[in-house]
Scaffold this active site. Structure first.
Site, short mmCIF file in Angstrom:
data_model
loop_
_atom_site.label_atom_id
_atom_site.label_comp_id
_atom_site.label_asym_id
_atom_site.label_seq_id
_atom_site.Cartn_x
_atom_site.Cartn_y
_atom_site.Cartn_z
N LYS A 58 43.80 -23.63 47.49
CA LYS A 58 44.40 -24.92 47.85
C LYS A 58 45.91 -24.89 47.70
O LYS A 58 46.65 -25.37 48.56
CB LYS A 58 43.85 -26.03 46.92
N LYS B 166 33.78 -19.72 57.18
CA LYS B 166 33.24 -21.03 56.80
C LYS B 166 33.50 -22.07 57.89
O LYS B 166 34.65 -22.25 58.32
CB LYS B 166 33.90 -21.48 55.48
N LYS C 253 35.87 -28.71 58.74
CA LYS C 253 36.59 -29.67 59.58
C LYS C 253 38.08 -29.34 59.63
O LYS C 253 38.72 -29.48 60.66
CB LYS C 253 36.39 -31.05 58.98
#
Ligand code: ADP
Length: 332
Positions: free
Chosen positions: A117, A200, A203
């Site tokens: 992240k 993966k 969205k």
């Protein structure tokens, strides 16, 4: 009914995709008929780790609504399972604060998803929100507030469940046996790849196929799927084992697998036709889901009623746990 309690959650990201369904939601639906006590939360506070400011947070409520429509259409039963919004049971924020007192910072900074992240945000660690570092603590609070011991999630969440176990174990060590150590529960398809070939489906990578998409949108997205890069022309034989389309055929066209495999390796079927077979399989598989979703969507207040009822049921359990934790931690 099996002993034990189930908890899982998802951030309110709007319409769910095949990865969310085959990694987690399909398991939620199955588990609710095996376990007497099942809690599923819309993790809206977790969403605040990446959404900032009035414009961005305006997405949370409509996204919650869309996501819960997917849950219901997939077969979540609100009479049995407790479906609720995380922030409507604020006891989770209390437990989050209390657990943060005994969780070493080093554990949190070593979580692989945290490092990922930070890299994605392009920020240095000094500028990362405190809440983002504490993401797994809030997740632990989510789960153990309900004394859940099993957490059905996709494979990407497994490192978070590991740290949850450590946080729960440490609390038990410091204050006496209180919480079960939660375990991840994976499906047979714990990681669904994206249409672009990324490991993966997600969205944020725009490589998803939404459950609620119409047949046209699904066909369009499947047409753009990346296949075996070595298969340049229709006459080149393909390698199903490296092809994403084939990976999805295993789910959607299990009866046709042998023919598809043979057609691909002998160049008897081209990728265009093969993708059409996949799109047809997906659209057939999801047609009932899509009809049910429209029925739920036609009852505008239904989702809110389900979530209000869920918050009341979850709140009762949560208050019990907080009472016990206060007592053990010497608070009055
Ligand atoms: P969060 O849990 O933070 O809301 P996501 O919205 O990414 O995370 O996913 C919700 C659930 O769907 C999680 O259990 C996650 O593991 C699962 N999931 C997400 N993407 C995939 C995927 N591509 N394959 C399998 N499972 C997935």
């Amino acid at each position: 009914m099996t002993e034990g309690r189930i908890f899982s959650g998802m951030r309110p990201s709007g319409r769910l995709h095949l990865g969310n369904y085959f990694g987690a939601l399909s398991n939620w639906v199955a588990l609710q008929s095996q376990f007497a006590q099942c809690f599923f939360a819309v993790a809206d506070v977790h969403a605040l780790t990446t959404l900032q400011g009035t414009d961005q947070v305006a997405e949370i409520k409509p996204n919650t609504h869309e996501m819960v429509l997917d849950w219901l259409a997939a077969g979540m039963d609100p009479e049995h399972s407790v479906l609720f919004v995380q922030s409507q049971v604020p006891e989770v924020l209390v437990l989050n604060s209390l657990l943060s007192m005994s969780t070493p910072l080093g554990w949190l900074m070593r979580v692989p998803t945290f490092k990922e992240k930070v890299r994605q945000m392009g920020a240095d660690e000094e500028h990362i929100p405190y809440g983002l570092v504490g993401y797994p603590v809030l997740q632990t609070a989510d789960v153990i507030l309900y004394k859940a011991d099993r957490v059905p999630v996709g494979k990407d969440q497994v490192p978070h469940i590991e740290i949850m176990r450590e946080i729960a174990r440490r609390f038990n060590h410091l204050y006496g046996e209180t919480f079960p150590e939660p375990q991840a529960m994976l499906t047979e398809t714990p990681l669904i790849a994206g249409t672009d070939g990324a490991a993966k489906m997600s969205k944020s990578l725009d490589n998803q196929i939404e459950l609620a998409a119409g047949p046209e949108e699904t066909n369009k997205r499947i047409k753009r799927m990346v296949t075996d890069p070595q298969r340049q022309r229709k006459t080149d034989p393909g390698r199903p084992e490296v092809c994403n389309v084939y990976a999805l055929h295993k789910i959607f066209n299990p009866d046709k697998l042998d023919d598809i495999y043979h057609g691909c390796v002998t160049a008897g079927i081209g990728c265009v036709d093969d993708k059409q077979t996949l799109a047809d399989g997906i659209n057939t598989y999801l047609s009932e889901f899509r009809e049910r979703r429209l029925e739920f969507a036609a009852k505008p207040s239904y989702v809110d009623e389900v979530l209000a009822d869920g918050a009341a049921r979850a709140g009762a359990v949560a208050r019990e746990t907080i009472r016990e934790v206060y007592d053990k931690m010497g608070l009055s």
